[in-house]
Design an enzyme around this catalytic site. Structure first.
Site, mmCIF file in Angstrom:
data_model
loop_
_atom_site.group_PDB
_atom_site.id
_atom_site.type_symbol
_atom_site.label_atom_id
_atom_site.label_comp_id
_atom_site.label_asym_id
_atom_site.label_seq_id
_atom_site.Cartn_x
_atom_site.Cartn_y
_atom_site.Cartn_z
ATOM 1 N N ASP A 93 5.788 14.449 -3.516
ATOM 2 C CA ASP A 93 4.777 14.515 -4.534
ATOM 3 C C ASP A 93 4.699 16.252 -4.647
ATOM 4 O O ASP A 93 3.931 16.720 -5.167
ATOM 5 C CB ASP A 93 3.448 14.382 -3.835
ATOM 6 N N ASP A 241 -5.386 6.547 7.128
ATOM 7 C CA ASP A 241 -4.818 5.822 8.394
ATOM 8 C C ASP A 241 -5.709 5.049 9.192
ATOM 9 O O ASP A 241 -5.730 3.864 9.434
ATOM 10 C CB ASP A 241 -3.898 6.724 9.140
#
Length: 496
Positions: A93, A241
């Site tokens: 990105d 996460d």
């Protein structure tokens, strides 16, 4: 009188919450010690049999990692695994010149026969979670290994982890983080100390008794089916996460933690980088507490003890709020203690809860001993490491309290990546790193004021009371003064 009793109440509540957290850590220590006596009889794949070698996709989510991309890609290319069963996705990105250098490096690796793709998005929607989700759409592997840009798995890493997925209930295998630059500075030593406690005491302590643990965002491997079944990656918290980990375990997926498989990584060497990482982790923990609390409490799949540990796990970062409150209120409490003699019994009872520090001291010693060995010399070294860690951790308490409060109250913020440096020794120079935040925030000034405030607390020990002073809180104020002074001066002077 009303103000004094408000101070006493808030101080007492904070003290009790920290004590409860300490007891939970002690329970994890007992779990940890009992787990060391057990033999792992897990069923595993036999990778010598071709039909048991699963297809693996490695995802490398990166964003503006100019200084470490070459190291990362070269390291990943060294992983020993059948190439016909391995795919690598560079989920890039980036918005800087690293895009071109990464593309060129990927092309060179492709020419060696490695199945590696350079995947770009038009935007950063969802940040890291969005990139992982995008890559998952086209991932060929039934298992998805994830590494951040500063991680350097050893060549045998896949061979030691993917084998545990023969058990169809296993959704995640997580490995322990190592630290390639642990001894670079006091800051890196403190970070390593804290992470070692998490990866030994907490992860093993919870996992060994079937309590919820978390995938740590990197250095682990997921079953693709588990990700999809749990609802896929979501970017509505700063710790995607932890979020997906809890959703997966609420769906009855099991996690396997491998303490003996170490994945080396680089620790932030400058305090602004450590600040951004700490902020994201602590705010994300609070966000996940808000998101997951009701699901955990009402789940019929989770036993009572696991629910308790899960709630305390998600409240880990909130302990900084208690520590900060205790610190700020401890100086008024020193004066209240010596003015309101009729509360003498209360203060005697409250003094019992300083055993929290003793509990932490004992718990972390076992972690330290595992990594560095026992003996008198090691124990003396540990005493210094423990109080250095405790002092600097308290110095971060304002910064982390702000993060926690933002998380609990739903203030949204951008996912700020932690700058990487590719540094191992003092000879390596980080000062020209283009990603370092140049200006300290207003919070740093407040931290400097707090350092002076706790210096006043040290002075107060000599002047309160009629019996030549009260030194009961002197060690606490000393650590707070040292911690806030360290964070303040490092933030002001250790910048590019």
């Amino acid at each position: 009188m009303i103000l004094e009793y408000i101070i006493i109440s808030l101080y007492s509540i904070s003290l009790l919450l920290v004590f409860m957290y300490a007891l939970a850590q002690l329970n994890l220590l007992f779990n940890y010690l009992s787990s060391r006596k057990k033999t792992d009889n897990s069923e595993t794949f036999d990778l010598s049999k071709e039909d048991e070698v699963p297809y693996v996709t490695i995802q490398l989510p990166v964003f503006n990692e100019l200084y470490v991309m070459e190291r990362l890609l070269d390291n990943i290319a060294l992983l020993k695994y059948p190439r016909e069963k391995l795919e690598i996705q560079v989920l890039d990105d980036s918005t800087d010149e690293s895009v071109e250098t990464t593309a060129a490096h990927v092309k060179r690796l492709q020419e060696t026969g490695l199945d590696i793709q350079h995947i770009r998005r038009e935007n950063r929607i969802g940040f890291k979670a969005g990139a992982l989700k995008e890559g998952l759409k086209i991932a060929k592997g039934e298992f998805i290994a994830i590494f951040d840009a500063d991680f350097l798995p050893k060549p045998c890493w896949l061979e030691k982890t993917v084998i545990y997925f023969k058990n169809p209930e296993i959704g995640v295998v997580q490995t322990r983080w190592g630290h390639i630059n642990r001894d670079y500075s006091t800051l890196t030593k403190v970070q390593a100390f804290a992470l070692d406690a998490h990866f030994s005491l907490e992860q093993v302590g919870r996992n060994s008794k079937g309590h919820f643990i978390n995938f740590n965002g990197t250095a682990g491997i997921w079953r693709k089916e588990c990700i999809i079944d749990a609802g896929n990656w979501e970017g509505d918290t700063l710790t995607e996460d932890l979020d997906l980990s809890y959703r997966a375990q609420l769906k009855k997926w099991k996690f396997k933690y491998l303490e003996d498989v170490v994945t080396p990584a680089e620790l932030p060497v400058v305090i602004s980088a450590a600040r951004s990482q700490q902020f994201r982790w602590n705010k994300g923990g609070a966000e996940n507490f808000q998101k997951m609390l009701s699901k955990i409490i009402t789940s019929k799949n989770v036993n009572f003890k696991t629910k308790i540990h899960s709630v305390l796990h998600l409240l880990n970062s909130s302990m900084f709020t208690c520590v900060f409150l205790m610190g700020v209120l401890s100086i008024p409490m020193l004066y209240i203690k010596n003015e309101y003699t009729h509360l003498r019994i209360y203060f005697i009872v409250m003094s019992f809860f300083v055993t929290s520090t003793a509990i932490f001291f004992i718990c972390y010693w076992f972690m330290f001993k595992r990594n560095f060995g026992g003996g008198i010399k090691s124990f003396i070294k540990y005493i210094g490491a423990f109080f250095t860690f405790f002092s600097i951790a308290m110095g971060f308490s304002l910064h982390n309290t702000i993060a926690v409060l933002e998380g609990h109250f739903g203030k949204k913020s951008e996912f700020v990546r932690t700058p990487k440096f590719n540094i191992r020794t003092l000879k390596d120079n980080w000062k020209n790193n283009k990603y370092i935040k140049k200006k300290p925030s207003l919070n740093v000034i407040i931290e400097g004021i707090l350092a002076l405030y706790f210096a006043f607390g040290l002075y107060s020990a000599f002047i309160v009371g009629d019996q030549g002073g009260d030194f009961g809180l002197f060690p606490f104020h000393l650590m707070l003064c040292i911690g806030f002074s360290y964070v303040f001066f490092k933030s002001i002077f250790s910048k590019a």
